[in-house]
Design an enzyme around this catalytic site. Structure first.
Site, mmCIF file in Angstrom:
data_model
loop_
_atom_site.group_PDB
_atom_site.id
_atom_site.type_symbol
_atom_site.label_atom_id
_atom_site.label_comp_id
_atom_site.label_asym_id
_atom_site.label_seq_id
_atom_site.Cartn_x
_atom_site.Cartn_y
_atom_site.Cartn_z
ATOM 1 N N GLY A 108 0.810 -1.169 0.054
ATOM 2 C CA GLY A 108 -0.088 0.036 0.155
ATOM 3 C C GLY A 108 0.922 1.197 0.087
ATOM 4 N N GLY B 258 -0.037 5.724 5.342
ATOM 5 C CA GLY B 258 1.050 4.821 6.257
ATOM 6 C C GLY B 258 2.172 4.372 5.603
ATOM 7 N N GLU C 79 -18.941 17.178 3.257
ATOM 8 C CA GLU C 79 -18.075 17.854 2.251
ATOM 9 C C GLU C 79 -18.370 17.710 1.050
ATOM 10 O OE1 GLU C 79 -13.930 17.834 5.152
ATOM 11 O OE2 GLU C 79 -14.196 16.263 3.418
ATOM 12 N N ALA D 266 -6.099 9.329 8.457
ATOM 13 C CA ALA D 266 -4.526 9.613 7.967
ATOM 14 C C ALA D 266 -3.718 9.752 9.338
ATOM 15 C CB ALA D 266 -4.387 10.677 6.939
#
Length: 426
Positions: free
Chosen positions: A13, A17, A173, A321
């Site tokens: 990934g 991270g 949002e 995050a």
């Protein structure tokens, strides 16, 4: 290593991270391989701005290799991870097996439709760049389709009804940005009756933005309603066939646009990694971030694909995050300790940095310190600019946000999925 070779660290990934972890290992005497289906790092918090024509794709995506152009010990292997062979210490991908000494799962998450296959088939998720672009093309296209004189009033109204499901930051949002996009469309579609336009935000619980204090939740709802968004709380979706959204109450909403922001789950690959998984598919980890149930103690997990609870917590840490980046720091320390023969690993303790959400141009809510309105929007903008990858993105995004604040212009309203004459899409 005993044989003189450098330790091989494989990171699955290239999200927040994974990239953070690779940057930390880039300074060590190890070999790092990032495995990802894409060649870019995606700034997911701003996907909604791509979907509503504020930003373009290159402003929230950054080539992974560019992070490490001066780091000879870090490489990208573009492939789809499919499982882990813990007996052989190999990651299985669609392009072969990759041996590792230490494996870190940082594969992120995907949209959770909670088992509703019909909804999954017809609604729009918003976890990937492709999905955000699909939403943008679809929404813009629906105005063009509604503008055709042969449309019936019922069909026209259905095409101009936009439903966002989920009252978290993404849903809030997206709904606010859609409302502002429609204000721009009003000026350019001279024959449409914008009284037919409807934006609905549906939330199954009695409040939005659960990570914020109640007064900020109420402020978010107030601002959305002021923008013309119908906020429907305590409302549960049970079906969507592409033409009608069905609520648990039996009410049906005719619409061709349902954007699903109601939850996330781990990507399917995680359940093939040999560890214990939570209900949402996330893999359980210990306090030192190692995967529970792993055979050799050399498999770690961080970020959205990892389930971790502090002490007496009632639910795992959120998929945000800051969790991923803080876990990356501890994961780096612990793997280096193991490499150096130290089994006294550090325990992960999450430091909550607060939560925030923007509700539209010049309007946001921030939990700590508690802010609303323009000041909150400035704080939100600064935090997101700092986290963007690359000076180019920082500059262009800052300019676009400033110009959008002053003029409301959105020049990204470009439909890119037009069919060619032979039926192919371009």
């Amino acid at each position: 290593m005993a044989d003189g070779k450098r330790p091989r660290i494989v990171i699955v990934g290239g999200g927040f991270g994974g990239v953070k972890l690779a940057k930390l290992f880039a300074k060590e005497n190890v070999d790092v391989k990032i495995v990802d289906r894409h060649n870019f790092h995606l700034f997911q918090p701003l996907l909604y701005q791509v979907s509503t024509s504020v930003l373009s794709s290159d402003e929230i995506a950054y080539p992974i290799r560019s992070f490490f152009r001066n780091c000879k010990n870090v490489d990208l292997y573009m492939a789809k991870a499919q499982g882990v062979d813990q007996d052989c210490d190999e990651l299985i991908t669609n392009h072969g097996e990759i041996p590792y000494d230490y494996l870190v799962l940082a594969a992120g998450a995907t949209t959770n439709f909670f088992g509703m296959e019909e909804v999954e088939k017809h609604a729009f998720g918003m976890k990937t760049l492709q999905e955000a672009l699909h939403i943008r093309n679809h929404v813009l296209h629906e105005f063009e389709r509604a503008d055709k004189p042969y449309r019936t009033p019922e069909d026209r109204k259905k095409r101009m009804t936009f439903v966002v499901v989920g009252g978290g930051p993404t849903g809030i949002e997206e709904a606010g940005a859609l409302a502002e996009l429609i204000e721009i469309q009003k000026k350019e579609f001279h024959h449409l009756d914008f009284n037919d336009v409807s934006i609905k935000l549906i939330e199954a619980t009695g409040h939005v933005l659960p990570m914020l204090p109640e007064d900020l939740q109420e402020e978010a709802v107030r601002v959305l309603r002021k923008k013309g968004v119908e906020v429907m709380l305590n409302t549960q979706v049970v079906g969507y066939d592409g033409d009608e959204l069905t609520l648990k109450s039996g009410v049906k909403i005719p619409t061709t646009t349902v954007i699903w922001a109601a939850g996330v789950r781990a990507v399917d690959f995680i359940k093939e990694c040999g560890g214990e998984c939570a209900r949402d598919g996330r893999i359980w980890i210990d306090e030192d971030l190692r995967v529970k149930g792993a055979k050799h103690g050399n498999v770690f997990a961080i970020g959205d694909c990892a389930a971790f609870m502090h002490g007496d917590m009632q639910r795992p840490l959120p998929t945000v995050a800051p969790v991923a980046t803080q876990q990356a720091v501890v994961c780096h320390k612990n793997i280096m300790k193991l490499i150096n023969g130290d089994n006294n690993l550090e325990k992960f303790v999450y430091k909550d940095l607060g939560a925030m959400a923007t509700i539209g141009r010049g309007d946001a809510v921030v939990g700590s310190p508690k802010l609303t309105g323009f000041l909150a929007w400035c704080a939100w903008m600064l935090v997101h600019l700092i986290r963007l990858a690359g000076a180019h993105a920082n500059f262009t995004v800052a300019i676009k946000w400033t110009w959008n604040l002053l003029s409301g212009t959105r020049l990204g309203r470009i439909i890119t999925n037009i069919q060619l004459d032979d039926g192919r899409r371009r």
